[in-house]
Design a protein around this motif. Structure first.
Motif, PDB file in Angstrom:
ATOM      1  N   MET A   1      49.677  35.763  14.222  1.00  0.00           N
ATOM      2  CA  MET A   1      48.431  35.514  14.943  1.00  0.00           C
ATOM      3  C   MET A   1      48.741  35.300  16.427  1.00  0.00           C
ATOM      4  O   MET A   1      49.636  34.533  16.760  1.00  0.00           O
ATOM      5  N   PRO A   2      48.036  35.962  17.333  1.00  0.00           N
ATOM      6  CA  PRO A   2      48.343  35.846  18.755  1.00  0.00           C
ATOM      7  C   PRO A   2      47.996  34.464  19.296  1.00  0.00           C
ATOM      8  O   PRO A   2      47.110  33.789  18.802  1.00  0.00           O
ATOM      9  N   ALA A   3      48.728  34.064  20.314  1.00  0.00           N
ATOM     10  CA  ALA A   3      48.420  32.805  20.991  1.00  0.00           C
ATOM     11  C   ALA A   3      47.240  33.003  21.930  1.00  0.00           C
ATOM     12  O   ALA A   3      46.909  34.127  22.315  1.00  0.00           O
ATOM     13  N   PRO A   4      46.578  31.891  22.324  1.00  0.00           N
ATOM     14  CA  PRO A   4      45.497  32.006  23.279  1.00  0.00           C
ATOM     15  C   PRO A   4      46.005  32.468  24.627  1.00  0.00           C
ATOM     16  O   PRO A   4      47.142  32.199  25.013  1.00  0.00           O
ATOM     17  N   THR A   5      45.167  33.147  25.338  1.00  0.00           N
ATOM     18  CA  THR A   5      45.489  33.559  26.693  1.00  0.00           C
ATOM     19  C   THR A   5      44.385  33.077  27.611  1.00  0.00           C
ATOM     20  O   THR A   5      43.328  32.654  27.172  1.00  0.00           O
ATOM     21  N   SER A   6      44.615  33.123  28.917  1.00  0.00           N
ATOM     22  CA  SER A   6      43.620  32.632  29.868  1.00  0.00           C
ATOM     23  C   SER A   6      43.591  33.535  31.079  1.00  0.00           C
ATOM     24  O   SER A   6      44.602  33.761  31.729  1.00  0.00           O
ATOM     25  N   SER A   7      42.417  34.065  31.391  1.00  0.00           N
ATOM     26  CA  SER A   7      42.232  34.882  32.575  1.00  0.00           C
ATOM     27  C   SER A   7      40.771  34.797  32.989  1.00  0.00           C
ATOM     28  O   SER A   7      39.884  35.204  32.239  1.00  0.00           O
ATOM     29  N   ASP A   8      40.525  34.224  34.188  1.00  0.00           N
ATOM     30  CA  ASP A   8      39.143  34.102  34.649  1.00  0.00           C
ATOM     31  C   ASP A   8      38.479  35.456  34.761  1.00  0.00           C
ATOM     32  O   ASP A   8      37.314  35.621  34.395  1.00  0.00           O
ATOM     33  N   SER A   9      39.213  36.460  35.284  1.00  0.00           N
ATOM     34  CA  SER A   9      38.616  37.783  35.448  1.00  0.00           C
ATOM     35  C   SER A   9      38.290  38.392  34.097  1.00  0.00           C
ATOM     36  O   SER A   9      37.258  39.060  33.931  1.00  0.00           O
ATOM     37  N   GLN A  10      39.142  38.164  33.103  1.00  0.00           N
ATOM     38  CA  GLN A  10      38.906  38.678  31.765  1.00  0.00           C
ATOM     39  C   GLN A  10      37.665  38.037  31.158  1.00  0.00           C
ATOM     40  O   GLN A  10      36.826  38.706  30.547  1.00  0.00           O
ATOM     41  N   VAL A  11      37.520  36.725  31.323  1.00  0.00           N
ATOM     42  CA  VAL A  11      36.355  36.027  30.777  1.00  0.00           C
ATOM     43  C   VAL A  11      35.088  36.482  31.492  1.00  0.00           C
ATOM     44  O   VAL A  11      34.059  36.730  30.853  1.00  0.00           O
ATOM     45  N   LEU A  12      35.137  36.591  32.798  1.00  0.00           N
ATOM     46  CA  LEU A  12      33.952  37.018  33.544  1.00  0.00           C
ATOM     47  C   LEU A  12      33.511  38.411  33.129  1.00  0.00           C
ATOM     48  O   LEU A  12      32.320  38.681  32.948  1.00  0.00           O
ATOM     49  N   ARG A  13      34.475  39.309  32.956  1.00  0.00           N
ATOM     50  CA  ARG A  13      34.116  40.655  32.489  1.00  0.00           C
ATOM     51  C   ARG A  13      33.445  40.595  31.120  1.00  0.00           C
ATOM     52  O   ARG A  13      32.472  41.307  30.853  1.00  0.00           O
ATOM     53  N   ALA A  14      33.958  39.722  30.256  1.00  0.00           N
ATOM     54  CA  ALA A  14      33.414  39.638  28.900  1.00  0.00           C
ATOM     55  C   ALA A  14      31.985  39.114  28.905  1.00  0.00           C
ATOM     56  O   ALA A  14      31.116  39.658  28.219  1.00  0.00           O
ATOM     57  N   VAL A  15      31.714  38.042  29.669  1.00  0.00           N
ATOM     58  CA  VAL A  15      30.358  37.478  29.631  1.00  0.00           C
ATOM     59  C   VAL A  15      29.364  38.384  30.355  1.00  0.00           C
ATOM     60  O   VAL A  15      28.174  38.362  30.045  1.00  0.00           O
ATOM     61  N   ARG A  16      29.827  39.174  31.298  1.00  0.00           N
ATOM     62  CA  ARG A  16      28.934  40.139  31.950  1.00  0.00           C
ATOM     63  C   ARG A  16      28.644  41.328  31.043  1.00  0.00           C
ATOM     64  O   ARG A  16      27.519  41.838  31.009  1.00  0.00           O
ATOM     65  N   ARG A  17      29.657  41.735  30.307  1.00  0.00           N
ATOM     66  CA  ARG A  17      29.512  42.958  29.507  1.00  0.00           C
ATOM     67  C   ARG A  17      28.846  42.704  28.166  1.00  0.00           C
ATOM     68  O   ARG A  17      27.990  43.488  27.733  1.00  0.00           O
ATOM     69  N   HIS A  18      29.235  41.609  27.508  1.00  0.00           N
ATOM     70  CA  HIS A  18      28.776  41.367  26.138  1.00  0.00           C
ATOM     71  C   HIS A  18      27.653  40.330  26.167  1.00  0.00           C
ATOM     72  O   HIS A  18      27.877  39.142  25.971  1.00  0.00           O
ATOM     73  N   THR A  19      26.452  40.772  26.416  1.00  0.00           N
ATOM     74  CA  THR A  19      25.314  39.872  26.604  1.00  0.00           C
ATOM     75  C   THR A  19      24.370  39.879  25.412  1.00  0.00           C
ATOM     76  O   THR A  19      23.236  39.421  25.513  1.00  0.00           O
ATOM     77  N   GLN A  20      24.843  40.385  24.248  1.00  0.00           N
ATOM     78  CA  GLN A  20      23.929  40.527  23.114  1.00  0.00           C
ATOM     79  C   GLN A  20      23.296  39.194  22.713  1.00  0.00           C
ATOM     80  O   GLN A  20      22.137  39.139  22.305  1.00  0.00           O
ATOM     81  N   ALA A  21      24.048  38.117  22.808  1.00  0.00           N
ATOM     82  CA  ALA A  21      23.543  36.826  22.353  1.00  0.00           C
ATOM     83  C   ALA A  21      22.605  36.180  23.366  1.00  0.00           C
ATOM     84  O   ALA A  21      21.944  35.200  23.057  1.00  0.00           O
ATOM     85  N   GLU A  22      22.554  36.700  24.588  1.00  0.00           N
ATOM     86  CA  GLU A  22      21.649  36.197  25.625  1.00  0.00           C
ATOM     87  C   GLU A  22      21.869  34.702  25.876  1.00  0.00           C
ATOM     88  O   GLU A  22      20.923  33.918  25.912  1.00  0.00           O
ATOM     89  N   ASN A  23      23.108  34.301  26.061  1.00  0.00           N
ATOM     90  CA  ASN A  23      23.402  32.890  26.288  1.00  0.00           C
ATOM     91  C   ASN A  23      23.227  32.560  27.768  1.00  0.00           C
ATOM     92  O   ASN A  23      24.021  32.996  28.600  1.00  0.00           O
ATOM     93  N   PRO A  24      22.205  31.776  28.135  1.00  0.00           N
ATOM     94  CA  PRO A  24      21.978  31.513  29.562  1.00  0.00           C
ATOM     95  C   PRO A  24      23.059  30.655  30.196  1.00  0.00           C
ATOM     96  O   PRO A  24      23.154  30.592  31.424  1.00  0.00           O
ATOM     97  N   SER A  25      23.872  29.996  29.385  1.00  0.00           N
ATOM     98  CA  SER A  25      24.939  29.137  29.916  1.00  0.00           C
ATOM     99  C   SER A  25      26.293  29.820  29.905  1.00  0.00           C
ATOM    100  O   SER A  25      27.324  29.155  30.072  1.00  0.00           O
ATOM    101  N   SER A  26      26.327  31.128  29.736  1.00  0.00           N
ATOM    102  CA  SER A  26      27.596  31.821  29.518  1.00  0.00           C
ATOM    103  C   SER A  26      28.584  31.643  30.662  1.00  0.00           C
ATOM    104  O   SER A  26      29.796  31.697  30.450  1.00  0.00           O
TER     105      SER A  26
END
Length: 335
Positions: A1-26
């Motif tokens: 199982m992979p370890a956690p990773t951390s990247s602000d740019s990666q997270v920002l891309r994800a919350v911008r791209r994957h908006t299906q759940a419509e989370n206003p606090s993303s």
């Protein structure tokens, strides 16, 4: 199982791209101190903090449809292999259904609120008291300015003074909340907007707004603080100024963020929810001000007549657990 990773740019891309759940606090996924889980052959991220024997997950997986279920399954396996359990908070309705189908016990924990700026106006008798408070703050010398991220350092000392004075009113053991509220500063500041109120060039209050993505894109009224004992109407006047700016920019929605224990409705609960946990949420709405000032928070939001109530959920890895619920607040630095 992979370890956690951390990247602000990666997270920002994800919350911008994957908006299906419509989370206003993303955008809160970019808070410093968060950990990020990813896995090979999946598209997306899971954001969480560890608190004791729990991984407290913020929102659902920010992932595409093909990766969502598998990423969640691997995250739960990652936790279990380490003797930990998962509790997810601020899940949206679509997330809640997915978690329930994957063996979690899911309950409504509160709601977030939003104003449609395309039709919003402060005119009319219902806003008379609000207008009077705003006018009083302005007569007392309040000036509101949007502070550019590049210029924020000039006001750093003043903002810190506001924070310290505000926290001082909460009691000797009070802590500044984290995780489910926003931050100021750091690499993500360039994406936020900060409106500062001053009287005679002295900072007296501020509101930070975080971007909201998806079909109800706009800004979220996030971190807000003021000096104690100042002019009435400070925060209302700062927010009214921001609304004027957003309306001129044709921003569609102003979100007011999540408030636990509010907007509870038995008709919004999912099959398989915990009746005892549902009772606890209603009890905390009536009697839980020492844990979280939900009633006063909601009263401020209702001043702006939000048209939209968005239910939010908590998901327990197994049965609803008081310990897991308590560790959400631990992850938030509440105790």
């Amino acid at each position: 199982m992979p370890a956690p990773t951390s990247s602000d740019s990666q997270v920002l891309r994800a919350v911008r791209r994957h908006t299906q759940a419509e989370n206003p606090s993303s955008f809160l996924t970019l808070n410093s101190g968060n950990e990020v889980f990813t896995s090979p052959d999946t598209q997306g991220v899971i954001v969480y903090r560890r608190a004791g024997r729990f991984l407290v997950q913020f929102g659902g997986p920010f992932a595409d449809e093909d990766s969502y279920k598998e990423l969640l399954r691997r995250f739960v396996a990652y936790a279990h292999q380490r003797g930990l359990r998962v509790v997810g908070v601020q899940l949206q309705f679509k997330d809640a259904g997915a978690y329930a189908r994957n063996g979690f016990t899911v309950n409504q924990i509160g709601a977030s609120w939003a104003v449609d700026l395309s039709v919003f106006t402060l005119r009319g008798t219902r806003f008379m008291q609000l207008r009077n408070k705003i006018s009083r703050a302005r007569r007392n010398g309040l000036r509101v300015t949007e502070v550019d991220a590049a210029d924020a350092s000039r006001w750093q000392d003043g903002l810190r003074e506001i924070d310290e004075a505000w926290l001082g009113t909460k009691g000797d053991d009070a802590r500044a909340l984290e995780f489910l509220v926003g931050q100021i500063g750091g690499p993500a500041q360039k994406h936020r907007r900060l409106f500062l109120g001053t009287i005679e060039d002295r900072p007296v209050g501020y509101i930070s707004y975080a971007p909201v993505y998806g079909s109800r894109a706009g800004w979220m009224h996030d971190l807000s603080r003021r000096v104690p004992g100042g002019s009435p109407g400070l925060m209302e006047a700062i927010n009214a100024h921001a609304i004027e700016v957003f309306t001129a920019e044709e921003v569609a929605w102003l979100h007011f963020g999540f408030t636990p224990f509010t907007g509870l409705d038995v008709n919004l609960e999912l099959d398989g929810h915990s009746p005892s946990f549902r009772w606890l949420m209603h009890f905390l709405w009536e009697h839980g001000e020492q844990l979280y000032p939900a009633k006063s928070q909601l009263a401020y939001k209702e001043k702006w007549a939000p048209q939209l109530r968005i239910p939010e959920y908590v998901a327990f890895d197994g049965d609803a657990s008081p310990a897991a619920f308590a560790h959400i607040f631990r992850a938030c630095n509440a105790f």
